[in-house]
Every structure is written in C-alpha cells, then in structure tokens.
Enzyme design. Structure first.
Site, mmCIF file in Angstrom:
data_model
loop_
_atom_site.group_PDB
_atom_site.id
_atom_site.type_symbol
_atom_site.label_atom_id
_atom_site.label_comp_id
_atom_site.label_asym_id
_atom_site.label_seq_id
_atom_site.Cartn_x
_atom_site.Cartn_y
_atom_site.Cartn_z
ATOM 1 N N LYS A 126 1.067 -1.130 0.029
ATOM 2 C CA LYS A 126 0.152 -0.034 -0.438
ATOM 3 C C LYS A 126 1.110 1.396 0.468
ATOM 4 C CE LYS A 126 -4.197 -2.225 2.916
ATOM 5 N NZ LYS A 126 -5.175 -1.964 3.590
ATOM 6 N N TYR A 168 -12.640 -1.879 -3.719
ATOM 7 C CA TYR A 168 -12.963 -2.862 -2.346
ATOM 8 C C TYR A 168 -14.704 -2.501 -2.507
ATOM 9 C CZ TYR A 168 -8.675 -2.649 -0.255
ATOM 10 O OH TYR A 168 -7.385 -2.850 0.198
ATOM 11 N N ASN A 173 -2.004 0.272 6.872
ATOM 12 C CA ASN A 173 -1.326 -1.583 7.190
ATOM 13 C C ASN A 173 -0.401 -1.768 6.607
ATOM 14 O OD1 ASN A 173 -3.475 -1.908 6.309
ATOM 15 N ND2 ASN A 173 -4.844 -2.930 7.196
ATOM 16 N N HIS A 184 -2.015 -5.767 1.446
ATOM 17 C CA HIS A 184 -3.523 -6.853 0.933
ATOM 18 C C HIS A 184 -3.688 -7.621 0.540
ATOM 19 C CE1 HIS A 184 -7.456 -6.822 -0.129
ATOM 20 N NE2 HIS A 184 -6.782 -7.667 -1.441
ATOM 21 N N GLU A 202 -9.363 -11.158 -7.648
ATOM 22 C CA GLU A 202 -8.322 -9.938 -7.613
ATOM 23 C C GLU A 202 -7.121 -9.661 -8.785
ATOM 24 O OE1 GLU A 202 -9.247 -9.063 -2.921
ATOM 25 O OE2 GLU A 202 -8.210 -10.053 -2.841
HETATM 26 P P1 DAT Z 1 -7.618 -6.486 5.431
HETATM 27 O O1 DAT Z 1 -7.009 -5.917 4.875
HETATM 28 O O2 DAT Z 1 -6.731 -6.997 6.921
HETATM 29 O O3 DAT Z 1 -8.270 -7.830 4.604
HETATM 30 P P2 DAT Z 1 -10.373 -6.314 5.872
HETATM 31 O O4 DAT Z 1 -11.138 -6.162 4.320
HETATM 32 O O5 DAT Z 1 -11.496 -6.252 7.448
HETATM 33 O O6 DAT Z 1 -8.847 -6.394 6.219
HETATM 34 O O7 DAT Z 1 -10.199 -4.109 6.005
HETATM 35 C C1 DAT Z 1 -10.126 -3.848 4.731
HETATM 36 C C2 DAT Z 1 -8.994 -2.474 5.038
HETATM 37 O O8 DAT Z 1 -10.086 -1.279 5.119
HETATM 38 C C3 DAT Z 1 -7.869 -2.799 5.715
HETATM 39 O O9 DAT Z 1 -6.696 -3.250 5.665
HETATM 40 C C4 DAT Z 1 -8.163 -1.649 5.898
HETATM 41 C C5 DAT Z 1 -9.354 -0.418 6.371
HETATM 42 N N1 DAT Z 1 -10.008 -1.225 6.974
HETATM 43 C C6 DAT Z 1 -10.378 -1.669 8.007
HETATM 44 N N2 DAT Z 1 -11.504 -1.653 8.936
HETATM 45 C C7 DAT Z 1 -10.811 -0.496 9.134
HETATM 46 C C8 DAT Z 1 -11.343 0.583 10.678
HETATM 47 N N3 DAT Z 1 -12.017 0.860 11.204
HETATM 48 N N4 DAT Z 1 -11.276 1.962 10.010
HETATM 49 C C9 DAT Z 1 -9.899 2.616 9.160
HETATM 50 N N5 DAT Z 1 -10.026 1.242 8.487
HETATM 51 C C10 DAT Z 1 -10.028 0.419 7.831
HETATM 52 MG MG MG Z 2 -10.131 -7.874 3.212
#
Ligand code: DAT
Ligand code: MG
Length: 140
Positions: free
Chosen positions: A11, A51, A114, A117, A128
């Site tokens: 990212k 997304y 973070n 992905h 994807e």
């Molecule tokens: P992951 O990337 O671990 O699969 P996810 O699919 O639940 O996690 O969410 C996609 C992305 O969205 C994640 O990498 C960062 C963002 N995200 C998730 N929860 C969030 C939150 N509570 N606040 C801000 N960004 C968030």
């Molecule tokens: Mg995810």
C-alpha cells in the site's frame, strides 16, 4: 494442500517509506514466490471498484482515498497454501493486534495505513488477480 496463487498489494504508506523490498523479502522468506508484480498509482474510481465489498462501511471513503493517494505494488504470489500463508505473514488488520514478526507488526502505521493487502479466500484471490493482471502478465 496444492500449490495455489493469491493476490497481494503493497500500500501507499509502505511504497512512500521505501519498504517494497523489505516487505517482498518477508513474503519470499515465508516460501511465497512473486509470479507477477507491477507498480500502480490507482485512481479513486479503481480503488472504489477494488474495495466495493466495503462500500457500506464507515471507513470506505478514508480507505479508497488512501489507496489512491500514492503508488502501490500489486503482486501475485504463488506457493503452498498461498492464501492462508500470505494472511499469516501479513498479520492482523490492526497492527496493535498483529503478531510479532508479521509485516503489519513491523511496518504498519495504523489500522488504515497498514502497509499490505492480501486476498482472504481462493475465490477473492481469483477475482483480485483478474482485476489487476492479464493472464500473460503472470509468469509462474
Ligand atoms: P484486511 O486488509 O486485513 O483484509 P479488511 O478487509 O477488514 O481487512 O479491511 C480492508 C481495509 O480497510 C483494511 O486493510 C484497512 C481498512 N480498514 C478496515 N477496518 C478499518 C477501520 N476500522 N478503520 C479504518 N480503516 C479500516
Ligand atoms: Mg480484506
């Protein structure tokens, strides 16, 4: 478990800090091979499409604006149990919860920024990979 493929993305928070090599090294050390890789600065529209599963979530605007804020590196990883292995090496979504030695523990700045992905299942991995790569760009 057979050899499988998964989709990974480095990212903008990580590309900006010059962590592409360090993150790729962790993936390779875990036994995953990079079989496709390119640098992409996605548009907001592409981020929203990629997304789309999160479009009702309160963080959708923040997430998509962040993903379109700088370069990313999109990759296809191949290896034994690649989907689960990549998720294991990535660590928990929130770096505060991520295990020692994981990419997010070491490099992530926050739950939003973070660093990586990774696809969460074989079906999403297939979607994807197809979103970002033509078949002939994946060289196993
Ligand atoms: P992951 O990337 O671990 O699969 P996810 O699919 O639940 O996690 O969410 C996609 C992305 O969205 C994640 O990498 C960062 C963002 N995200 C998730 N929860 C969030 C939150 N509570 N606040 C801000 N960004 C968030
Ligand atoms: Mg995810």
């Amino acid at each position: 478990m057979a050899i499988e493929r998964t989709f990974s993305m480095i990212k903008p928070d990580a590309t900006k800090r010059n962590l592409t090599g360090a993150i790729t090294a962790k993936l390779e050390e875990a036994g995953l091979s990079v079989v496709a890789s390119k640098r992409v600065w996605m548009s907001l529209r592409q981020a929203e499409a990629f997304y789309a599963v999160h479009k009702e979530r309160p963080f959708f605007g923040e997430l998509t604006e962040f993903m379109a804020s700088g370069p990313t590196v999109v990759q296809v990883l191949e290896g034994e149990n690649a989907v689960a292995k990549n998720r294991e090496v990535m660590g928990a979504t929130n770096p505060a919860d991520a295990a020692e030695g994981t990419i997010r523990k070491e490099f992530a700045l926050s739950i939003g920024e973070n660093s990586v992905h990774g696809s969460d299942a074989a079906e999403t991995a297939a979607e994807e990979m197809a979103f970002w790569f033509a078949g002939n760009e994946i060289v196993g």
